[in-house]
Write a protein that holds these residues in place. Sequence first.
Motif, PDB file in Angstrom:
ATOM      1  N   HIS A 123       3.750   9.887 -10.482  1.00 52.46           N
ATOM      2  CA  HIS A 123       3.149   8.952  -9.526  1.00 52.46           C
ATOM      3  C   HIS A 123       3.279   9.521  -8.100  1.00 52.46           C
ATOM      4  O   HIS A 123       4.371   9.915  -7.682  1.00 52.46           O
ATOM      5  N   ALA A 124       2.150   9.527  -7.358  1.00 49.95           N
ATOM      6  CA  ALA A 124       2.097  10.229  -6.072  1.00 49.95           C
ATOM      7  C   ALA A 124       3.196   9.746  -5.121  1.00 49.95           C
ATOM      8  O   ALA A 124       3.274   8.559  -4.791  1.00 49.95           O
ATOM      9  N   HIS A 125       4.032  10.652  -4.667  1.00 45.66           N
ATOM     10  CA  HIS A 125       5.113  10.298  -3.749  1.00 45.66           C
ATOM     11  C   HIS A 125       5.511  11.516  -2.929  1.00 45.66           C
ATOM     12  O   HIS A 125       5.295  12.654  -3.322  1.00 45.66           O
TER      13      HIS A 125
ATOM     14  N   LYS B 114       0.835  -1.219   0.000  1.00 44.43           N
ATOM     15  CA  LYS B 114       0.000   0.000   0.000  1.00 44.43           C
ATOM     16  C   LYS B 114       0.866   1.264   0.000  1.00 44.43           C
ATOM     17  O   LYS B 114       0.572   2.238  -0.675  1.00 44.43           O
ATOM     18  N   VAL B 115       1.894   1.246   0.838  1.00 43.80           N
ATOM     19  CA  VAL B 115       2.880   2.339   0.849  1.00 43.80           C
ATOM     20  C   VAL B 115       4.248   1.685   0.751  1.00 43.80           C
ATOM     21  O   VAL B 115       4.500   0.653   1.394  1.00 43.80           O
ATOM     22  N   ARG B 116       5.135   2.247  -0.056  1.00 45.82           N
ATOM     23  CA  ARG B 116       6.446   1.644  -0.244  1.00 45.82           C
ATOM     24  C   ARG B 116       7.497   2.745  -0.201  1.00 45.82           C
ATOM     25  O   ARG B 116       7.337   3.786  -0.851  1.00 45.82           O
TER      26      ARG B 116
ATOM     27  N   ILE C  51       8.873   8.118  -0.669  1.00 45.31           N
ATOM     28  CA  ILE C  51       7.716   7.429  -0.097  1.00 45.31           C
ATOM     29  C   ILE C  51       6.645   7.353  -1.184  1.00 45.31           C
ATOM     30  O   ILE C  51       6.023   8.370  -1.531  1.00 45.31           O
ATOM     31  N   VAL C  52       6.453   6.154  -1.760  1.00 45.16           N
ATOM     32  CA  VAL C  52       5.411   5.993  -2.784  1.00 45.16           C
ATOM     33  C   VAL C  52       4.095   5.829  -2.031  1.00 45.16           C
ATOM     34  O   VAL C  52       3.901   4.886  -1.263  1.00 45.16           O
ATOM     35  N   GLU C  53       3.187   6.794  -2.244  1.00 45.86           N
ATOM     36  CA  GLU C  53       2.039   6.947  -1.347  1.00 45.86           C
ATOM     37  C   GLU C  53       0.889   6.000  -1.661  1.00 45.86           C
ATOM     38  O   GLU C  53       0.007   5.772  -0.823  1.00 45.86           O
ATOM     39  N   THR C  54       0.869   5.475  -2.866  1.00 45.58           N
ATOM     40  CA  THR C  54      -0.225   4.601  -3.298  1.00 45.58           C
ATOM     41  C   THR C  54       0.286   3.748  -4.461  1.00 45.58           C
ATOM     42  O   THR C  54       1.129   4.211  -5.229  1.00 45.58           O
ATOM     43  N   PRO C  55      -0.232   2.515  -4.595  1.00 46.19           N
ATOM     44  CA  PRO C  55       0.149   1.751  -5.790  1.00 46.19           C
ATOM     45  C   PRO C  55      -0.525   2.281  -7.058  1.00 46.19           C
ATOM     46  O   PRO C  55      -0.069   1.973  -8.160  1.00 46.19           O
ATOM     47  N   GLU C  56      -1.570   3.071  -6.895  1.00 45.78           N
ATOM     48  CA  GLU C  56      -2.355   3.465  -8.074  1.00 45.78           C
ATOM     49  C   GLU C  56      -1.789   4.695  -8.781  1.00 45.78           C
ATOM     50  O   GLU C  56      -1.885   5.814  -8.276  1.00 45.78           O
ATOM     51  N   HIS C  57      -1.266   4.494  -9.972  1.00 49.32           N
ATOM     52  CA  HIS C  57      -0.756   5.598 -10.780  1.00 49.32           C
ATOM     53  C   HIS C  57      -1.919   6.498 -11.195  1.00 49.32           C
ATOM     54  O   HIS C  57      -2.942   6.032 -11.644  1.00 49.32           O
TER      55      HIS C  57
END
Lengths: 333, 333
Positions: free
Chosen positions: A163-165, A69-71, A106-112
């Motif tokens: 991509h949200a980060h 979910k967050v990476r 911090i990748v905030e969501t898997p959804e591009h």
Amino acid sequence: MPELRRDPIVGRWVIIATERAHRPQQPRSAPAPAGGLCPFCPGQEDKTPHEVYVSGRGPGGPPDGPGWKVRVVPNRFPALMIEGELERQAEGIYDRMNGVGAHEVIVETPEHGKSLADLTDEEVTEVLFAFKARILDLRNDLRFRYVLLFKNSGAAAGASLEHAHSQLIALPITPRQVTEEIEGARRHFEHRERCIFCDIVGQERKERSRLVFENEEFVAFAPWAPRSPFETWIVPKRHESNFEAEPKARLGYCAQALRTTLRRIGAALGHPAYNFMVHSNPLRDPSSPSYHWHVEVMPASTQSVAGFEWGSGFHINPVPPEDAAEFLRKVSG
Amino acid sequence: MPELRRDPIVGRWVIIATERAHRPQQPRSAPAPAGGLCPFCPGQEDKTPHEVYVSGRGPGGPPDGPGWKVRVVPNRFPALMIEGELERQAEGIYDRMNGVGAHEVIVETPEHGKSLADLTDEEVTEVLFAFKARILDLRNDLRFRYVLLFKNSGAAAGASLEHAHSQLIALPITPRQVTEEIEGARRHFEHRERCIFCDIVGQERKERSRLVFENEEFVAFAPWAPRSPFETWIVPKRHESNFEAEPKARLGYCAQALRTTLRRIGAALGHPAYNFMVHSNPLRDPSSPSYHWHVEVMPASTQSVAGFEWGSGFHINPVPPEDAAEFLRKVSG
């Protein structure tokens, strides 16, 4: 190796980072890449360095695979390098040290294509919890004195990938911007034995003209002297100097205030590029009665920082914070 | 009336200037306007407020007519207002005062389409002499503590009109950016009884790796810790704290160093937008042994000021000053 250099007059530090000139830039209105070319999308985990934190992947799921979910991963084009000693040196009257530090994404969501404001309160809470987990881990590295968490959203705010980060930079020096706040707050505390941020929260909640949003634990307001139009601060009502000391339940209230603020700014200004920064007490200070952590959100201004701002440190803001806050209170985010 | 507001934590002042939102913007690559639509062109003097300084117009030439070489007029869309009292007030824990100040435009040449770097050394000297004349005049107004001279050249550096001009803002407060320099220089002086700028000039002339240009009286160099690529400082070799104390002959040497620097930056980087700022001792301090006036030239960076810079005050610069200076030494400007 990047280098940290100190201006001998005002003590401002600069990172000389030649490698940063080579990082890739997506065009301003990049569509969701076809064929999974985005390094932050699930299935592309091998396009980034190994993850240092992940949430949401079930037990037994192998690292650097999908299902998260967050990476959090090290930045492939870091401003500072994680390996090495500081090696402080003089060069005549000048000071330098190796550019040692951590620079993580911090990748905030898997959804591009989803923005942070599009996520649910629970999902934003997971992002804030990742911030906390990374601070707690990085604080074990004794070379570091400060972790700055920030987000550049949109090309006009300095984002190079869509991509949200968000990002963090762990620094061997407490940044001047934070030191100035800490010292200003300490002076206030010495005079009045009260935290200045607590005083500000009290005055804003009483006056209400600059208030944007409030829940049980957090308040969002336009600050008295905003540097740019629609600048908004999110401050915990209860005194706490260190972001990483907040329990997850309180981070949930912060997530709601942050997400509401971002949604309203998006609705009011047509989804502008923006930055936010988390200001917290330095890593080696576990707790302070005079300092108070907070988030500063700054929509990218159409007015560039120009000669007057560079030369004076003054900012010229055409929108009074009372007008901005009224607008953000009325808009439906 | 614009308003000056002070951030209660760090003491940063902000100008809340609603009128500024309405000023005209020329498109980025505006051609020389046909039919004399530019308010800074000769013959259009009635499109600006009355001139406060002019050079080059022969005796008997009526004011606000053509025939000038340099012309200074109040800004039609000023950030601060020349009329009124300061009226310092508290609002709870906050401080405000009326936005009283002068905001003037120095039209550097009658020729539309010529840049400052295109002028002769003598013409640039006339521009610097106009700076000096305006400081000497404005210093008689006891409401003002500081005059900041600066130039925004090109839309990316914040210029809204193309015709070559610089600006000044007279302020009732010495700006923080200058105060920090003055205090840093004073600390150095207390320890060593030497001016830190004199020490820097000495080290730069000895090392030569960051040197860009030098003449009898001035030196241009890339500073040790530049905030952005190709930042260049122009510093008098002889100690002098106040710009306005310089005789015209020495301003001629400064003009040569400034013009050479701007030409070389133009040739090296393809005529980028840029800012410069003159940092000088405050109006009420006639002379200081520890402070040293200078000009800071900053080409507009392709990298915007983003979350990390906003949050930390650190700057990330991908070009080492030694590389920038070598490039500027070799290019023919």
